[in-house]
Structures are given as structure tokens and as C-alpha cells.
Design a protein around this motif. Structure first.
Motif, PDB file in Angstrom:
ATOM      1  N   GLU A 128     -21.316   7.701  23.090  1.00  0.00           N
ATOM      2  CA  GLU A 128     -21.252   6.036  22.594  1.00  0.00           C
ATOM      3  C   GLU A 128     -22.084   5.479  24.316  1.00  0.00           C
ATOM      4  N   PHE A 129     -22.740   5.719  25.551  1.00  0.00           N
ATOM      5  CA  PHE A 129     -23.898   5.036  26.149  1.00  0.00           C
ATOM      6  C   PHE A 129     -24.746   4.598  25.455  1.00  0.00           C
ATOM      7  N   TYR A 130     -25.138   4.989  24.722  1.00  0.00           N
ATOM      8  CA  TYR A 130     -26.845   4.421  24.371  1.00  0.00           C
ATOM      9  C   TYR A 130     -25.883   3.887  23.031  1.00  0.00           C
ATOM     10  N   THR A 131     -25.120   4.038  21.858  1.00  0.00           N
ATOM     11  CA  THR A 131     -24.313   3.328  21.166  1.00  0.00           C
ATOM     12  C   THR A 131     -23.363   1.699  21.764  1.00  0.00           C
ATOM     13  N   ALA A 132     -23.643   2.249  22.368  1.00  0.00           N
ATOM     14  CA  ALA A 132     -23.040   0.675  23.264  1.00  0.00           C
ATOM     15  C   ALA A 132     -24.669  -0.112  23.461  1.00  0.00           C
ATOM     16  N   LEU A 133     -25.593  -0.277  23.961  1.00  0.00           N
ATOM     17  CA  LEU A 133     -26.982  -0.889  24.054  1.00  0.00           C
ATOM     18  C   LEU A 133     -27.260  -1.050  22.643  1.00  0.00           C
ATOM     19  N   LEU A 134     -27.524  -0.257  22.132  1.00  0.00           N
ATOM     20  CA  LEU A 134     -27.989  -0.295  20.290  1.00  0.00           C
ATOM     21  C   LEU A 134     -26.756  -0.762  19.576  1.00  0.00           C
ATOM     22  N   LEU A 135     -25.992  -1.450  19.624  1.00  0.00           N
ATOM     23  CA  LEU A 135     -25.467  -1.937  19.152  1.00  0.00           C
ATOM     24  C   LEU A 135     -25.508  -3.191  20.190  1.00  0.00           C
ATOM     25  N   GLU A 136     -25.243  -3.430  21.230  1.00  0.00           N
ATOM     26  CA  GLU A 136     -25.388  -4.913  20.963  1.00  0.00           C
ATOM     27  C   GLU A 136     -26.718  -5.720  21.304  1.00  0.00           C
ATOM     28  N   ALA A 137     -27.609  -4.967  21.566  1.00  0.00           N
ATOM     29  CA  ALA A 137     -29.011  -5.196  20.687  1.00  0.00           C
ATOM     30  C   ALA A 137     -29.107  -5.707  19.505  1.00  0.00           C
ATOM     31  N   LEU A 138     -28.311  -5.029  18.511  1.00  0.00           N
ATOM     32  CA  LEU A 138     -28.787  -5.444  16.924  1.00  0.00           C
ATOM     33  C   LEU A 138     -27.748  -6.302  16.664  1.00  0.00           C
TER      34      LEU A 138
ATOM     35  N   VAL B 297     -22.749  20.362  27.850  1.00  0.00           N
ATOM     36  CA  VAL B 297     -24.244  20.344  27.587  1.00  0.00           C
ATOM     37  C   VAL B 297     -24.209  18.902  27.535  1.00  0.00           C
ATOM     38  N   ARG B 298     -25.652  17.767  27.653  1.00  0.00           N
ATOM     39  CA  ARG B 298     -25.914  16.800  26.671  1.00  0.00           C
ATOM     40  C   ARG B 298     -25.802  16.906  24.975  1.00  0.00           C
ATOM     41  N   ASP B 299     -24.634  15.472  24.928  1.00  0.00           N
ATOM     42  CA  ASP B 299     -24.757  15.556  24.115  1.00  0.00           C
ATOM     43  C   ASP B 299     -26.009  15.003  23.005  1.00  0.00           C
ATOM     44  N   PRO B 300     -26.612  16.126  21.566  1.00  0.00           N
ATOM     45  CA  PRO B 300     -28.067  15.557  21.494  1.00  0.00           C
ATOM     46  C   PRO B 300     -28.231  14.428  20.605  1.00  0.00           C
ATOM     47  N   ARG B 301     -26.704  13.530  20.500  1.00  0.00           N
ATOM     48  CA  ARG B 301     -26.748  12.518  19.786  1.00  0.00           C
ATOM     49  C   ARG B 301     -27.196  11.429  20.702  1.00  0.00           C
ATOM     50  N   ALA B 302     -26.791  11.378  22.376  1.00  0.00           N
ATOM     51  CA  ALA B 302     -26.861  10.430  22.802  1.00  0.00           C
ATOM     52  C   ALA B 302     -29.246  10.783  22.951  1.00  0.00           C
ATOM     53  N   ASP B 303     -29.525  11.594  23.510  1.00  0.00           N
ATOM     54  CA  ASP B 303     -30.893  11.203  23.006  1.00  0.00           C
ATOM     55  C   ASP B 303     -31.316  11.097  21.569  1.00  0.00           C
ATOM     56  N   ALA B 304     -30.695  11.019  21.236  1.00  0.00           N
ATOM     57  CA  ALA B 304     -31.288  10.761  19.510  1.00  0.00           C
ATOM     58  C   ALA B 304     -31.062   8.867  19.521  1.00  0.00           C
ATOM     59  N   LEU B 305     -29.886   8.348  19.955  1.00  0.00           N
ATOM     60  CA  LEU B 305     -29.825   7.120  20.123  1.00  0.00           C
ATOM     61  C   LEU B 305     -30.611   6.617  21.175  1.00  0.00           C
ATOM     62  N   LYS B 306     -30.662   7.300  22.354  1.00  0.00           N
ATOM     63  CA  LYS B 306     -32.222   6.985  23.323  1.00  0.00           C
ATOM     64  C   LYS B 306     -33.032   6.652  22.544  1.00  0.00           C
ATOM     65  N   GLY B 307     -33.333   7.489  21.843  1.00  0.00           N
ATOM     66  CA  GLY B 307     -34.969   6.871  21.323  1.00  0.00           C
ATOM     67  C   GLY B 307     -34.808   6.004  20.032  1.00  0.00           C
ATOM     68  N   ALA B 308     -33.383   5.611  19.328  1.00  0.00           N
ATOM     69  CA  ALA B 308     -33.523   4.378  18.958  1.00  0.00           C
ATOM     70  C   ALA B 308     -34.189   3.010  19.850  1.00  0.00           C
ATOM     71  N   VAL B 309     -32.520   3.191  21.206  1.00  0.00           N
ATOM     72  CA  VAL B 309     -32.868   2.531  22.075  1.00  0.00           C
ATOM     73  C   VAL B 309     -34.217   2.395  22.642  1.00  0.00           C
ATOM     74  N   ARG B 310     -34.794   3.346  23.124  1.00  0.00           N
ATOM     75  CA  ARG B 310     -36.344   2.776  23.211  1.00  0.00           C
ATOM     76  C   ARG B 310     -37.237   2.137  22.470  1.00  0.00           C
ATOM     77  N   LEU B 311     -36.877   2.668  21.011  1.00  0.00           N
ATOM     78  CA  LEU B 311     -37.536   1.578  20.212  1.00  0.00           C
ATOM     79  C   LEU B 311     -37.810   0.004  20.087  1.00  0.00           C
TER      80      LEU B 311
END
Length: 358
Positions: A300-310, A246-260
Motif C-alpha cells: 500500500e505504501f508505494y501504491t499510494a505514491l504511484l496512483l497519486e502521481a498518475l 519480511v518485506r512485501d515483494p510487491r512493495a519493491d515492484a512498485l517502488k521500482g515503478a515509482v522511481r521510473l
């Protein structure tokens, strides 16, 4: 024989539990959802290290350790053209190979200090000395970019480091335990684990997620581009996981950080809109084309967006991941050394048989 060791129990651990069927991650009795909203990285380190090292002020000591390892950056000035992963590996090898808390602290500190310093040297810039008074995440960003991060930027990186701190008996963590089982020091365990992490099947997909987004370009291109990729038999970067069904729970945690970050203007709204369009289209396509194989978004999906933005370049994503995971590697190494045995599995010989004497 199970060549991938799927479902083979190789260790008992108090550190983390990955439930692939339910999509849950528990770290030392705390759910990931709770951990990322209630703990800084330094707090998570203290949680991981409980029982393996004596209690201490981990935040203050990690800060001092950053200052302690900073002079070692001198050794990378002549090799700043190396890829960040290779430069980090070479610098880590200069740390003492002991199994005490001081070595653990230096290993945690070194991942941030060496990654940041190497990235600046590659740009022809001087490394920035650590500030022990800052949080680990804030100082990591400041040493990398040369600019004091905003509170939201620091919080986003902090959430990332906490999210990836441990994840069961994955390839790199298993390697760290194997090395520790020989009674080698923590630096040996961490270097071996980092070597495993470099492999593209383990820690190398966040960068290609951005390559995929760049190739798609516009939200309206998402569905046809992804459909064509699947038709060619290509893997969609950032989707699917060896354990999770099912959905990787870490993806939701990082999606929240991206929205932050997006709320503070640190992410281009068009970039985020593209990513969300790709996520939606990919999930629809995967459900339709692979109905018997549950495939959902992974870390990995939202990790990419997060680290790029940082402000981290793609070639350094593995190093930043390791900056969070190093504490998990150390904790597993200590657990193995204190409670386990020398790891020595059996192999089955399938080679040629010697001829019998005439």
C-alpha cells in the motif's frame, strides 16, 4: 476454533503462492520479480486464464470489450455524486452474469472504463470513449485524465496492475470462490469480491498513506511524528501485513515503478524524498519498538505514491486496485467452479439453549 481461519487450507490452486516467511509471490509458476518486468497486464491475464478459457488474443479482445461496455456509462450520469466505489459497483451489476470468456472480458474492461468515466463525470466532464488499439493501462490513463499518457506512465500503471493481479486466498478472493461454488456467474463473484475489497481492513489503506505523508509534511518531521503515533497506539499506514513476516515483494515492484516515474519528472522529488524518509524512519522505529513482531513495508505504501502521481484521486484507489485484481477474482472463480465443491463450513452455536418443557 480459529475465528480468522489463519493456516486453514480452504482450496487447492494453481494460481498463486504467497510465502510470507521468505517474502515471495509466485503467480502460475512465475515469480513476481520476473512477471512485472516481462509481462504487460494483458499477458498476465492470459497467464491467469490458461486452462479456464480457450486461448485467444487477450490484448485485442480486452480492447474491444472496453468499447462494448462504454455505453453502460449512461446509467451513472444521474448518480455521479456517488463515491467512485459505489458508482462502479452499480455499473458492474448491469453486466450479464454468465461464466464465459465474453463475461470475463467485459468485467476486466468495465473496471477501467467505469472508473475513468465516473471520475470524469464527478468533475463535470464528459467520459472519454475507449481506444481499443491502446494497451489496457494506456487507455485507462487516457480515459481518466483526457491526455495521452507517456510511455513511462503507461508502463508504471501496467506494472501496478500486474503486481496486484493475484495474491493467494485473501478476503476478496475467498469471497469470489465462495460465490462461484454456488454456480453463480462471474459477475456475482466479482461484485461480492469487490464488496469485500471496500472494507478498510482489506483494500482501504493506500489513501491513508497519503494522509500520513501530508500530516508529516517534511522529512525532518518523520521520526518524531511516527514515534508519537506509535506511542498513541496508532497503526502506521503502509507497514505490516497479515501474511508477510519480511518485506512485501510487491512493495519493491512498485517502488521500482515509482522511481521510473520519478526519472521522467512525473513525481515531485520532494514528495518522493518525504516518502523515503518516512519509510526509513518507520522501519527503524518498528524494529526498535516492536522487536518481536516483524513489520515491514507493504504494497500500500508505494501504491499510494504511484496512483497519486498518475492522477487518480484517493477515493478511487480501491477501484484502481480492483481493475488489476479482477482477473485474479475471475480465475479463482473459474477454478472453484470447475474443480471445487460448494463451500459450506461449520459453525459452533454459542447462543442460549431452549428451556426444557416442564
Amino acid at each position: 476454533m480459529n475465528s480468522g481461519l489463519d493456516d486453514v487450507v480452504a482450496a487447492e490452486t494453481v494460481l498463486s503462492d504467497v510465502d510470507g516467511a521468505l517474502g515471495q509471490l509466485v503467480v502460475r509458476g512465475v515469480s513476481l520479480d520476473e512477471l512485472v518486468t516481462s509481462a504487460r497486464y494483458e499477458d498476465a491475464v492470459g497467464l491467469m486464464f490458461g486452462g479456464f478459457f480457450s486461448p485467444r488474443d487477450w490484448a485485442a479482445e480486452i480492447g474491444r470489450a472496453r468499447a462494448d461496455v462504454y455505453p453502460l456509462l449512461h446509467y451513472t450520469r444521474s448518480s455521479s455524486d456517488l463515491p467512485p466505489t459505489d458508482a462502479l459497483r452499480a455499473l458492474l451489476a448491469r453486466l450479464p452474469d454468465a461464466s464465459d470468456a465474453d463475461t470475463a472480458l467485459k468485467l476486466i474492461a468495465a473496471h477501467a472504463v467505469f472508473t475513468a468515466g465516473t471520475l470524469r463525470l464527478r468533475k463535470g466532464l464528459a467520459p472519454i470513449a475507449p481506444d481499443p488499439k491502446l494497451t489496457h493501462a494506456a487507455d485507462f490513463l487516457r480515459m481518466t485524465t483526457g491526455v495521452a499518457p507517456t510511455e513511462r506512465q503507461s508502463a508504471a500503471l501496467d506494472r501496478y496492475l500486474v503486481t496486484v493481479i493475484d495474491h493467494g486466498l485473501n478476503a476478496s478472493t475467498f469471497v469470489s470462490r465462495i460465490v462461484a461454488s454456488t454456480q453463480a456467474g462471474l459477475t456475482s463473484s466479482v461484485l461480492a469480491a469487490f464488496g469485500a475489497l471496500k472494507g478498510p481492513l482489506h483494500g482501504g489503506a493506500p489513501g491513508p498513506v497519503l494522509d500520513m505523508l501530508d500530516a508529516i509534511g517534511e522529512p525532518t518531521n518523520a521520526y518524531p511524528w511516527l514515534e508519537a503515533a506509535l506511542a498513541r497506539g496508532e497503526r502506521l499506514m503502509g507497514f505490516g501485513h497479515r501474511i508477510y513476516r519480511v518485506r512485501d515483494p510487491r512493495a519493491d515492484a512498485l517502488k521500482g515503478a515509482v522511481r521510473l516515474l520519478a526519472a521522467s519528472g512525473a513525481i515531485d522529488p520532494m514528495r518522493l524524498g518525504l516518502a523515503e524518509a518516512v519509510e526509513e524512519a518507520a522501519l527503524e522505529l518498528l524494529r526498535r519498538k516492536k522487536p518481536d513482531r516483524p513489520l515491514d513495508i507493504n504494497v500500500e505504501f508505494y501504491t499510494a505514491l504511484l496512483l497519486e502521481a498518475l492522477g487518480f484521486p484517493r477515493e478511487a484507489f480501491t477501484c484502481v486496485f480492483a481493475a488489476g485484481r479482477v482477473s485474479g477474482w475471475i480465475a479463482h472463480a473459474r477454478e472453484q467452479a470447475l474443480t471445487g465443491r460448494l463451500v459450506r463450513p461449520k459453525s459452533v452455536y454459542v447462543g442460549p439453549v431452549p428451556r426444557e418443557a416442564a
